[in-house]
Design a protein around this motif. Structure first.
Motif, PDB file in Angstrom:
ATOM      1  N   ILE A   1      -1.560  22.443  26.485  1.00  0.00           N
ATOM      2  CA  ILE A   1      -0.661  21.687  27.337  1.00  0.00           C
ATOM      3  C   ILE A   1       0.796  22.079  27.098  1.00  0.00           C
ATOM      4  N   LYS A   2       1.167  22.231  25.810  1.00  0.00           N
ATOM      5  CA  LYS A   2       2.530  22.647  25.483  1.00  0.00           C
ATOM      6  C   LYS A   2       2.808  24.056  25.992  1.00  0.00           C
ATOM      7  N   ALA A   3       1.805  24.940  25.883  1.00  0.00           N
ATOM      8  CA  ALA A   3       1.971  26.326  26.345  1.00  0.00           C
ATOM      9  C   ALA A   3       2.150  26.372  27.869  1.00  0.00           C
ATOM     10  N   SER A   4       1.438  25.496  28.591  1.00  0.00           N
ATOM     11  CA  SER A   4       1.556  25.489  30.051  1.00  0.00           C
ATOM     12  C   SER A   4       2.918  25.008  30.512  1.00  0.00           C
ATOM     13  N   LYS A   5       3.569  24.167  29.680  1.00  0.00           N
ATOM     14  CA  LYS A   5       4.904  23.693  30.033  1.00  0.00           C
ATOM     15  C   LYS A   5       5.972  24.744  29.760  1.00  0.00           C
TER      16      LYS A   5
END
Length: 325
Positions: A321-325
């Motif tokens: 999720i952090k990587a997608s942001k």
């Protein structure tokens, strides 16, 4: 424009003849009639819910696939549940959203059978995968020293392949038997294609289809449930005889599986009871809600339960999720 709350249309029994369009037979979903402008609210909520389900389950699948430490039988089976959730909802939501958006609520006989096969093979997959998960936990807890020798990669692969092939063959054959029936009606009082409802519209003897359907239900629903119950009862007995630390670890891994099992079992019970015994005896709105539980709630709940309760999955999902942001 005033919004109209839907109500079941009146069925004229004398007009239950099959409508032909071109060379094919068409069924009509009667519950979408008279929805009025509220259908756009249902469409928006359904679309958002479908996107959330796909997103959550995709995170679980990617987490298990990308993280090497999660390449273990329990996590692989969890990812199989998510794959099945994507498969089942893909057979239901696109058609539902189409019917909500447009005024024509018809579906060809062939497409209706395909949707029925997809939805009920999804339900069968779900229970069989849950059965494999209970077997995996039983071996891990009852024979921890021999676990890696019993649940090998090859053995797990064979079990998963059988778990995917057996339901689609059984449910597919049920669809083929239904396809041979001559239809005398074309009105379905469901929001998706239901094989039992299709069979009831036939004008010929359908005893063979009903008997075969009962056999499929026993082998894909009741036998897996009995084995699952046996596995967790045996696990509970073993835990009662073990140390507090061992019992705590066992419960930590088993409770999420049991929660998922209870949720899906209740949903399947509602679907079977409504379709076979209580059809027409309860309010139509309640009947629709209960009949949709098995295809709507588990795909949403499963990734949340596993994502929150298993640190390995939770850590990788958070990273994604952090990587997608």
């Amino acid at each position: 424009m005033n919004c109209i709350v839907f109500s079941p249309p009146q069925v004229n029994e004398n007009s239950r003849c099959v409508r032909k369009m071109g060379n094919g037979t068409y069924f009509f979903f009667m519950l979408f009639e008279n929805l009025g402008c509220i259908k756009y609210v249902f469409f928006s909520l359904g679309l958002i819910f479908y996107c959330v389900v796909i997103y959550f389950n995709a995170l679980i699948i990617l987490a298990v696939f990308l993280e090497k430490t999660l390449h273990q039988p329990m996590y692989i089976l969890i990812s199989c549940l998510s794959i099945n959730s994507v498969y089942g909802t893909a057979g239901f939501f696109p058609r539902l959203l189409t019917d909500l958006l447009y005024d024509t609520h018809r579906i060809s006989f062939e497409a209706c059978l395909i949707q029925s096969v997809v939805i009920y093979s999804y339900a069968s997959y779900e229970l069989i995968i849950l059965m494999l998960m209970s077997f995996d936990r039983l071996v891990a807890i009852s024979k921890p020293l021999h676990y890696n020798n019993i649940i090998t990669t090859r053995f797990l692969t064979i079990l998963i392949v059988i778990a995917w092939l057996y339901p689609i063959i059984c449910v597919g054959c049920a669809g083929l038997l239904t396809a041979r029936l001559k239809m005398c009606g074309n009105k379905l009082f469901k929001v998706y294609c239901h094989n039992y409802e299709i069979v009831k519209l036939s004008c010929v003897n359908n005893n063979i289809v009903n008997i075969y359907g009962l056999i499929v239900t026993i082998t894909t629903v009741f036998i897996p449930l009995i084995f699952i119950l046996y596995s967790y009862v045996k696990i509970l007995i073993i835990c009662q005889r073990s140390s507090q630390d061992f019992r705590s670890k066992a419960y930590q891994t088993c409770i999420p599986h049991i929660a998922i099992l209870l949720n899906f079992s209740v949903a399947i019970f509602c679907e079977l009871t409504l379709s076979r015994f209580l059809n027409g005896e309860i309010p139509i709105e309640l009947a629709v809600i209960l009949s949709l539980e098995f295809i709507v709630i588990p795909p949403f709940v499963n990734p949340i339960v596993y994502g929150l309760n298993f640190p390995g999955i939770r850590k990788k999902v958070t990273h994604l999720i952090k990587a997608s942001k």
